[in-house]
Scaffold this motif. Structure first.
Motif, short mmCIF file in Angstrom:
data_model
loop_
_atom_site.label_atom_id
_atom_site.label_comp_id
_atom_site.label_asym_id
_atom_site.label_seq_id
_atom_site.Cartn_x
_atom_site.Cartn_y
_atom_site.Cartn_z
N TYR A 187 -2.14 -5.95 -3.33
CA TYR A 187 -2.45 -6.84 -2.19
C TYR A 187 -2.67 -6.07 -0.90
O TYR A 187 -2.99 -6.66 0.12
CB TYR A 187 -1.37 -7.91 -1.98
CG TYR A 187 0.00 -7.57 -2.46
CD1 TYR A 187 0.40 -7.98 -3.74
CD2 TYR A 187 0.88 -6.86 -1.68
CE1 TYR A 187 1.66 -7.67 -4.21
CE2 TYR A 187 2.15 -6.54 -2.15
CZ TYR A 187 2.52 -6.95 -3.41
OH TYR A 187 3.76 -6.63 -3.89
N ASN A 188 -2.46 -4.78 -0.93
CA ASN A 188 -2.67 -4.01 0.29
C ASN A 188 -3.51 -2.79 -0.04
O ASN A 188 -3.10 -1.66 0.17
CB ASN A 188 -1.31 -3.61 0.88
CG ASN A 188 -1.44 -3.04 2.26
OD1 ASN A 188 -2.51 -3.15 2.89
ND2 ASN A 188 -0.39 -2.40 2.74
N VAL B 250 -5.46 13.34 -0.02
CA VAL B 250 -4.75 12.50 -0.99
C VAL B 250 -4.03 11.35 -0.29
O VAL B 250 -3.48 11.53 0.80
CB VAL B 250 -3.67 13.33 -1.74
CG1 VAL B 250 -2.98 12.49 -2.83
CG2 VAL B 250 -4.25 14.59 -2.36
N GLU B 251 -4.03 10.20 -0.91
CA GLU B 251 -3.16 9.10 -0.48
C GLU B 251 -2.20 8.80 -1.62
O GLU B 251 -2.59 8.87 -2.78
CB GLU B 251 -3.98 7.84 -0.19
CG GLU B 251 -4.82 7.95 1.06
CD GLU B 251 -5.62 6.67 1.34
OE1 GLU B 251 -5.22 5.59 0.87
OE2 GLU B 251 -6.65 6.80 2.01
N VAL B 252 -0.99 8.42 -1.29
CA VAL B 252 -0.02 8.06 -2.32
C VAL B 252 0.39 6.62 -2.09
O VAL B 252 0.75 6.25 -0.97
CB VAL B 252 1.25 8.95 -2.25
CG1 VAL B 252 2.08 8.80 -3.53
CG2 VAL B 252 0.90 10.40 -2.02
N HIS B 253 0.33 5.82 -3.12
CA HIS B 253 0.66 4.40 -2.98
C HIS B 253 1.67 3.95 -4.02
O HIS B 253 1.64 4.38 -5.17
CB HIS B 253 -0.61 3.55 -3.13
CG HIS B 253 -1.57 3.76 -2.00
ND1 HIS B 253 -1.51 3.03 -0.83
CD2 HIS B 253 -2.58 4.64 -1.85
CE1 HIS B 253 -2.47 3.45 -0.01
NE2 HIS B 253 -3.14 4.43 -0.59
N ILE B 254 2.53 3.05 -3.59
CA ILE B 254 3.46 2.38 -4.50
C ILE B 254 2.65 1.37 -5.31
O ILE B 254 1.92 0.56 -4.72
CB ILE B 254 4.55 1.65 -3.69
CG1 ILE B 254 5.41 2.68 -2.95
CG2 ILE B 254 5.39 0.74 -4.57
CD1 ILE B 254 6.43 2.06 -2.00
N SER B 255 2.75 1.45 -6.62
CA SER B 255 1.87 0.59 -7.45
C SER B 255 1.96 -0.88 -7.10
O SER B 255 0.94 -1.57 -7.02
CB SER B 255 2.16 0.74 -8.93
OG SER B 255 3.06 1.72 -9.24
#
Ligand code: M6R
Length: 358
Positions: free
Chosen positions: A87-88, A77-82
């Motif tokens: 852009y990243n 799993v990866e968790v990302h800030i929306s």
């Protein structure tokens, strides 16, 4: 309606044990086993990697969800800030499943990612939300509901607990379906956690006193923890800054010596979570380091691994479910700190309940 409660936030914190019990019921089948919709289970178990996308408190729940899916179901799993994802964007795996965690289901930053990955790139999406029919829910392929009931206070409390509980169920059911040998009964452990949360909301006087003792004149505060406690520390810090306007930061215990410890002065409040047995000694070592520099440390530990001098002890719950219980004292401490400062607890300045602008 908030009825006799002075604030929605207090009412919503009190509802947390019932929310967990409701979730257990809502996600149980006729045989009384935990279950999720077959299509969702298939989508999760067909994916080679899950990408969790969320903001604020929901992001903090996502970090815990990552541990659940990885440790219980063996899915990376990866968790990302929306807001950062646009852009990243990371290199994607071959068969990703996107999981949007959003109490409101209306967060514009998250919706922007949904439009990109689903509409433009054609990947499947699952939304975990409290609001059926919300934008994110409608525009995703699948929805898991939080069943927390309306959350009115800007500071998210019961939705966070619901997110963590629902993510644990999804991971557990996925793990079982994958034939993982799981040595615990999640349903039973969630019921124990619900009782633990009840004990926490019944400890208001003690927690109000802690707010008074540690935060009365504080200009800043630190929250430290390791492993799952680190994520809960981040959530505790967000809660405190958002409603009491005390500058607060959550840190991984081991990171202190890499910079933050420079900020510790005589009387600086440091809340240390010590509910993770494998790292209990390490976090207690961190506490000694800050105390030696004058910090006013408040250790919040767990039954079974508590030590003399700990200021607050949460009831014993399954190792993976500690966030459900340990977050509650932090919510209540923040609430009372805000109250003592006469802040507008339910509607803190500069904030909106759903952030519908990017
Ligand atoms: O509705 P969402 O879960 O998408 O909202 C995300 C954040 O805006 C929200 O969690 C925010 O951080 C809360 N005010 C925190 O208490």
């Amino acid at each position: 309606e908030k009825g006799t409660y002075p604030h929605y936030m207090l009412k919503e914190m009190d509802e947390q044990p019932a929310v967990v019990r409701k979730i257990i019921q809502a996600y149980s089948n006729n045989d009384e086993d935990l279950t999720i919709d077959d299509n969702i289970l298939e989508a999760i178990n067909q994916a080679d990697r899950l990408y969790i996308i969320a903001a604020g408190t929901s992001y903090h729940a996502g970090l815990i969800g990552k541990q659940y899916f990885e440790k219980i179901a063996g899915i990376p799993v990866e968790v990302h800030i929306s807001s950062e994802f646009g852009y990243n964007m990371p290199l994607l795996s071959e068969k990703p499943l996107f999981i949007f965690i959003s109490q409101s289901g209306e967060t514009a930053d998250s919706r922007q990612v949904l439009v990109k990955v689903k509409e433009e790139m054609g990947y499947p999406a699952l939304t975990v939300t409290n609001v059926p029919g919300s934008t994110l829910s409608r525009e995703s392929d699948y929805t898991l509901l939080l069943h927390a009931g309306p959350e009115i206070a800007v500071a998210s409390t019961k939705a966070y607990v619901a997110q963590v509980a629902v993510l644990s169920i999804a991971a557990y059911v996925a793990g079982k379906a994958k034939g993982k040998d799981l040595d615990f009964d999640l349903k039973q452990e969630l019921a124990i956690a619900a009782n633990g949360i009840q004990t926490m909301v019944d400890s208001k006087e003690e927690l109000e006193q802690i707010a008074e003792d540690y935060l009365k004149i504080a200009r800043n505060a630190f929250f430290i923890g390791r492993n799952l406690d680190f994520y809960v520390s981040s959530e505790g810090a967000l809660k405190l800054k958002e409603i009491s306007y005390i500058q607060a930061e959550g840190f991984a215990g081991g990171e202190l010596k890499h910079g933050t410890i420079a900020l510790i002065e005589e009387g600086t409040p440091v809340f240390a979570l010590a509910t993770q047995e494998q790292v209990s000694l390490n976090i207690r070592g961190n506490v000694k380091e800050v105390v030696a520099r004058g910090a006013n440390a408040c250790i919040i530990s767990m039954e079974g691994i508590e030590e003399e001098g700990d200021r607050f002890v949460i009831p014993k719950v399954h190792q993976l479910l500690t966030p459900l219980v340990s977050v509650v004292p932090l919510q209540l401490i923040s609430y009372y700190a805000a109250l003592h400062r006469r802040c507008d607890v339910d509607k803190p300045r500069n904030l909106a309940k759903s952030v519908t602008v990017e």
